[in-house]
Design an enzyme around this catalytic site. Structure first.
Site, mmCIF file in Angstrom:
data_model
loop_
_atom_site.group_PDB
_atom_site.id
_atom_site.type_symbol
_atom_site.label_atom_id
_atom_site.label_comp_id
_atom_site.label_asym_id
_atom_site.label_seq_id
_atom_site.Cartn_x
_atom_site.Cartn_y
_atom_site.Cartn_z
ATOM 1 C CG ASN A 183 11.299 3.852 2.674
ATOM 2 O OD1 ASN A 183 12.505 3.863 2.504
ATOM 3 N ND2 ASN A 183 10.527 3.132 1.886
ATOM 4 C CB SER A 184 10.011 0.850 7.142
ATOM 5 O OG SER A 184 11.383 1.147 7.053
ATOM 6 N N GLY A 210 12.253 2.314 11.066
ATOM 7 C CA GLY A 210 12.060 0.941 10.620
ATOM 8 C C GLY A 210 11.418 0.002 11.612
ATOM 9 C CB ALA A 246 11.476 7.551 12.019
ATOM 10 N N GLY A 247 8.953 5.548 12.440
ATOM 11 C CA GLY A 247 8.168 4.863 13.448
ATOM 12 C C GLY A 247 6.784 4.432 13.013
ATOM 13 C CE LYS A 289 14.401 12.498 6.860
ATOM 14 N NZ LYS A 289 14.207 11.039 6.755
#
Length: 264
Positions: A215-216, A167, A193-194, A106
């Site tokens: 992830n976050s 994040g 993301a987001g 990635k």
């Protein structure tokens, strides 16, 4: 998710996956929580920041691969923390060495520490080098449809536009650009993301994304393991809703029952 008759498989670099949820390994309190959350998510692809996580480059330190086995999961090395094409290429080559010739990576090249927006110029440079070097490149990029098209045309195997800043948990900030990217897509499109909660993941899948990476949203939840399970079902629900086709939106009401034959 059980196979659905009119669905197409989720395939990357010649391998088909049942789960359309990809998860990261950062920000957990310890390796045991990491292991438990990933298991609860049902994910088959786990992304690892090579510059921040020990996968063998630091002998004597805890090794993530001791709890996230490459025999069970597809390990997706990423270039988080890289701000130049050169650093990203170097990191991917290190990952290939550590993972015995592993080609799937990635790519992310960031513009600055404050926003973590992708630097698309450096990303394009790095992608060109990595593809020529034999890597299968999944690429984190902006939600600019033109850049997404260029990355696909040059040979990236998947395009991963951000839904919001890394994040932030802001959710799908620009669904309209994502729709354009999806309409033009010649390779799998994954939101990266987001995402902040399960409904965000569902929306991404309802738009037609092949999968979602996060992830976050899991690691920063009050109960990461429970949120991981929620995300598993959110992804499945969103995919099923996309395949089912939502009803059209209308300005005025429409009765569920016909008016003919009313009891008077």
């Amino acid at each position: 998710m059980p196979p659905v008759p009119n669905d197409k498989p989720f395939t990357l670099a010649g391998r088909t996956y049942q789960s359309r949820l990809l998860v990261g390994t950062g920000k957990y309190k310890d390796l045991e929580e990491t292991r438990a959350a990933i298991e609860a998510s049902g994910a088959e692809i786990v992304t690892v920041a090579v510059r921040r996580t020990n996968i063998g480059q630091n002998p004597g330190e805890p090794n993530l691969l001791d709890v996230i086995s490459p025999e069970r999961y597809t390990i997706l090395p990423n270039t988080a923390g890289c701000f130049t094409a050169e650093d990203a290429v170097r990191t991917c080559r290190l990952a290939r060495e550590l993972l015995d010739g592993h080609k799937l990576v990635k790519l992310e090249v960031l513009a600055d520490q404050k926003t973590l927006f992708p630097n698309v110029i450096e990303t394009l440079k790095a992608a060109e080098v990595l593809i020529k070097d034999g890597f299968d490149v999944m690429v984190y990029t902006s939600d600019d449809p033109i850049i997404a098209r260029q990355l696909a045309e040059m040979g990236c195997i998947a395009v991963m536009p951000l839904a919001g800043l890394i994040g932030t948990g802001l959710g799908i900030c620009n669904p309209y650009n994502l729709r354009i990217i999806l309409e033009e897509a010649t390779v799998p499109v994954l939101v990266d993301a987001g995402v902040g909660t399960a409904s965000d993941a569902t929306i991404a899948m309802e738009l037609g994304c092949e999968a979602v990476l996060m992830n976050s949203a899991i690691a920063h939840a009050q109960n990461p393991v429970l949120m991981a399970e929620a995300m598993k079902y959110a992804i499945e629900a969103g995919r099923l809703a996309y395949l089912a086709g939502r009803m059209p939106k209308k300005l005025y009401a429409s009765a569920s029952s016909p008016l003919d034959g009313l009891i008077r």
